[in-house]
Design a protein around this motif. Structure first.
Motif, PDB file in Angstrom:
ATOM      1  N   ASN A 294       0.828  -1.217   0.000  1.00 46.41           N
ATOM      2  CA  ASN A 294       0.000   0.000   0.000  1.00 46.41           C
ATOM      3  C   ASN A 294       0.855   1.257   0.000  1.00 46.41           C
ATOM      4  O   ASN A 294       0.516   2.247  -0.661  1.00 46.41           O
ATOM      5  CB  ASN A 294      -0.922   0.023   1.223  1.00 46.41           C
ATOM      6  N   LEU A 295       1.979   1.188   0.731  1.00 51.51           N
ATOM      7  CA  LEU A 295       2.849   2.368   0.786  1.00 51.51           C
ATOM      8  C   LEU A 295       3.419   2.689  -0.598  1.00 51.51           C
ATOM      9  O   LEU A 295       3.399   3.851  -1.023  1.00 51.51           O
ATOM     10  CB  LEU A 295       3.988   2.139   1.796  1.00 51.51           C
ATOM     11  N   ILE A 296       3.885   1.692  -1.312  1.00 51.13           N
ATOM     12  CA  ILE A 296       4.471   1.997  -2.627  1.00 51.13           C
ATOM     13  C   ILE A 296       3.384   2.523  -3.585  1.00 51.13           C
ATOM     14  O   ILE A 296       3.635   3.437  -4.362  1.00 51.13           O
ATOM     15  CB  ILE A 296       5.242   0.786  -3.216  1.00 51.13           C
ATOM     16  N   LEU A 297       2.177   2.014  -3.465  1.00 53.43           N
ATOM     17  CA  LEU A 297       1.098   2.516  -4.329  1.00 53.43           C
ATOM     18  C   LEU A 297       0.794   3.980  -3.996  1.00 53.43           C
ATOM     19  O   LEU A 297       0.572   4.792  -4.895  1.00 53.43           O
ATOM     20  CB  LEU A 297      -0.165   1.661  -4.195  1.00 53.43           C
ATOM     21  N   ARG A 298       0.822   4.292  -2.709  1.00 52.09           N
ATOM     22  CA  ARG A 298       0.586   5.689  -2.311  1.00 52.09           C
ATOM     23  C   ARG A 298       1.696   6.596  -2.843  1.00 52.09           C
ATOM     24  O   ARG A 298       1.449   7.689  -3.332  1.00 52.09           O
ATOM     25  CB  ARG A 298       0.535   5.811  -0.787  1.00 52.09           C
TER      26      ARG A 298
ATOM     27  N   ASN B 101       0.689   9.915  -6.852  1.00 53.59           N
ATOM     28  CA  ASN B 101       0.559  11.357  -7.103  1.00 53.59           C
ATOM     29  C   ASN B 101       1.236  11.774  -8.414  1.00 53.59           C
ATOM     30  O   ASN B 101       1.409  12.952  -8.681  1.00 53.59           O
ATOM     31  CB  ASN B 101       1.100  12.178  -5.932  1.00 53.59           C
ATOM     32  N   HIS B 102       1.590  10.778  -9.234  1.00 52.30           N
ATOM     33  CA  HIS B 102       2.184  11.110 -10.533  1.00 52.30           C
ATOM     34  C   HIS B 102       1.104  11.585 -11.502  1.00 52.30           C
ATOM     35  O   HIS B 102      -0.041  11.194 -11.372  1.00 52.30           O
ATOM     36  CB  HIS B 102       2.871   9.883 -11.126  1.00 52.30           C
TER      37      HIS B 102
ATOM     38  N   LEU C 271      -0.389   8.738 -16.730  1.00 55.35           N
ATOM     39  CA  LEU C 271       0.699   7.924 -17.265  1.00 55.35           C
ATOM     40  C   LEU C 271       0.280   6.489 -17.562  1.00 55.35           C
ATOM     41  O   LEU C 271      -0.839   6.062 -17.283  1.00 55.35           O
ATOM     42  CB  LEU C 271       1.895   7.949 -16.320  1.00 55.35           C
ATOM     43  N   THR C 272       1.255   5.743 -18.129  1.00 53.79           N
ATOM     44  CA  THR C 272       1.086   4.312 -18.369  1.00 53.79           C
ATOM     45  C   THR C 272       1.948   3.553 -17.367  1.00 53.79           C
ATOM     46  O   THR C 272       3.146   3.818 -17.259  1.00 53.79           O
ATOM     47  CB  THR C 272       1.567   3.941 -19.790  1.00 53.79           C
ATOM     48  N   LEU C 273       1.305   2.657 -16.631  1.00 49.00           N
ATOM     49  CA  LEU C 273       2.031   1.831 -15.663  1.00 49.00           C
ATOM     50  C   LEU C 273       1.893   0.366 -16.041  1.00 49.00           C
ATOM     51  O   LEU C 273       0.798  -0.086 -16.379  1.00 49.00           O
ATOM     52  CB  LEU C 273       1.465   2.043 -14.258  1.00 49.00           C
ATOM     53  N   ALA C 274       3.014  -0.364 -15.994  1.00 51.51           N
ATOM     54  CA  ALA C 274       2.975  -1.811 -16.232  1.00 51.51           C
ATOM     55  C   ALA C 274       3.398  -2.516 -14.954  1.00 51.51           C
ATOM     56  O   ALA C 274       4.470  -2.216 -14.418  1.00 51.51           O
ATOM     57  CB  ALA C 274       3.929  -2.179 -17.360  1.00 51.51           C
ATOM     58  N   GLU C 275       2.558  -3.425 -14.468  1.00 45.54           N
ATOM     59  CA  GLU C 275       2.992  -4.240 -13.320  1.00 45.54           C
ATOM     60  C   GLU C 275       3.428  -5.608 -13.829  1.00 45.54           C
ATOM     61  O   GLU C 275       2.630  -6.364 -14.400  1.00 45.54           O
ATOM     62  CB  GLU C 275       1.908  -4.404 -12.253  1.00 45.54           C
ATOM     63  N   VAL C 276       4.698  -5.908 -13.597  1.00 45.41           N
ATOM     64  CA  VAL C 276       5.247  -7.207 -14.000  1.00 45.41           C
ATOM     65  C   VAL C 276       5.074  -8.184 -12.848  1.00 45.41           C
ATOM     66  O   VAL C 276       5.482  -7.893 -11.728  1.00 45.41           O
ATOM     67  CB  VAL C 276       6.740  -7.075 -14.370  1.00 45.41           C
TER      68      VAL C 276
ATOM     69  N   ALA D 165      -8.731   2.153  -9.368  1.00 45.14           N
ATOM     70  CA  ALA D 165      -9.776   2.868  -8.635  1.00 45.14           C
ATOM     71  C   ALA D 165      -9.345   4.282  -8.266  1.00 45.14           C
ATOM     72  O   ALA D 165     -10.159   5.209  -8.268  1.00 45.14           O
ATOM     73  CB  ALA D 165     -10.144   2.080  -7.373  1.00 45.14           C
ATOM     74  N   THR D 166      -8.039   4.453  -7.932  1.00 44.39           N
ATOM     75  CA  THR D 166      -7.602   5.776  -7.463  1.00 44.39           C
ATOM     76  C   THR D 166      -7.125   6.678  -8.596  1.00 44.39           C
ATOM     77  O   THR D 166      -7.085   7.889  -8.441  1.00 44.39           O
ATOM     78  CB  THR D 166      -6.467   5.663  -6.418  1.00 44.39           C
ATOM     79  N   ARG D 167      -6.697   6.090  -9.732  1.00 43.10           N
ATOM     80  CA  ARG D 167      -6.165   6.888 -10.840  1.00 43.10           C
ATOM     81  C   ARG D 167      -6.923   6.594 -12.137  1.00 43.10           C
ATOM     82  O   ARG D 167      -6.458   5.846 -12.992  1.00 43.10           O
ATOM     83  CB  ARG D 167      -4.662   6.602 -11.018  1.00 43.10           C
TER      84      ARG D 167
END
Ligand SMILES: C[S@@+](CC[C@H](N)C(=O)[O-])C[C@H]1O[C@@H](n2cnc3c(N)ncnc32)[C@H](O)[C@@H]1O
Length: 214
Positions: A37-41, A45-46, A49-54, A67-69
């Motif tokens: 949760n901390l890393i997601l927080r 605030n970026h 963008l495009t985020l890829a989770e490997v 849900a948040t972005r």
């Protein structure tokens, strides 16, 4: 001792391991996969963008980010069909801005469809044995210049029995990730914390791909 096996064996081992563990994954992992949760927080605030989770697994992190972005485009990559099937169900309502790929990552086996702003590895890289260096290098290639890699994972343990036990579960915790991440990316965030009173430590790393690679 850490045994080196071919990369294909790693992928087969993951598919086999998660064939069973996928069913109990979400019910059990919250008790020890700390820092997610901390890393997601820290990331959320970026700007758009495009985020890829490997190694996105059952889609727990992608669900929170979706849900948040609402302005982010999200990609999930995983080698285990059982884990991805769960992610697909969980994320069905976000399908307009989310794509899932059942692919192994690392050593040029699968490249992200286009250069990406953020690559997230959440408790995935310590299971890439072998293949973690190749996966970090591939993330570096898949990122835009100035893009960021974000990693939360196990760091180490002072107890040999616990290291062995985690090894049976395909996890390597030998402080091997942070030095390589710090070498290839410009450090923006680096946190190392104890878990369960010091049974092990986990870390969070956020680093930027240099604009020019020397
Ligand atoms: C411990 S789970 C983490 C899931 C999720 N990121 C989370 O934080 O809950 C590790 C995931 O990495 C995936 N994985 C392992 N090796 C992989 C590889 N070479 N390519 C893609 N995914 C891989 C596994 O199938 C598994 O779903």
């Amino acid at each position: 001792m850490h045994v080196i096996a071919p990369v294909a064996d790693q992928q087969t081992a993951m598919r086999r391991y998660y064939r069973f563990h996928a069913a109990i994954y979400d019910a059990t992992r919250w008790t020890f996969l700390f820092g997610r949760n901390l890393i997601l927080r820290l990331l959320s605030n970026h700007p758009e963008l495009t985020l890829a989770e490997v190694g996105c697994g059952t889609g727990r992190n992608l669900r929170r980010l979706a849900a948040t972005r609402p302005d982010w485009l999200l990609l999930g990559i995983d080698v285990s069909p059982e884990m991805l099937r769960r992610a697909g169900k969980r994320l069905a309502s976000f399908s307009r801005r989310l794509r899932l790929f059942e692919k192994p990552y690392g050593a040029g086996q699968f490249h992200l469809p286009e250069p990406t702003d953020l690559v997230l590895f959440s408790y995935a890289l310590t299971m890439f044995n072998p293949g973690w260096e190749a996966a970090i290098e591939q993330a570096r290639q898949d990122l835009k210049p100035g893009g960021r890699i974000a990693v939360v994972d196990f760091h180490d343990t002072p107890f040999a029995w616990f290291r062995r036990w985690m090894g049976y579960n395909h996890v390597r915790m030998e402080q091997h990730l942070l030095p390589v991440l710090e070498e290839h990316f410009e450090t923006k965030t680096r946190i190392v914390r104890k878990a369960w009173g010091g049974l092990w430590r986990y870390f969070i790393f956020i680093g930027e791909k240099p604009l020019f690679h020397g």
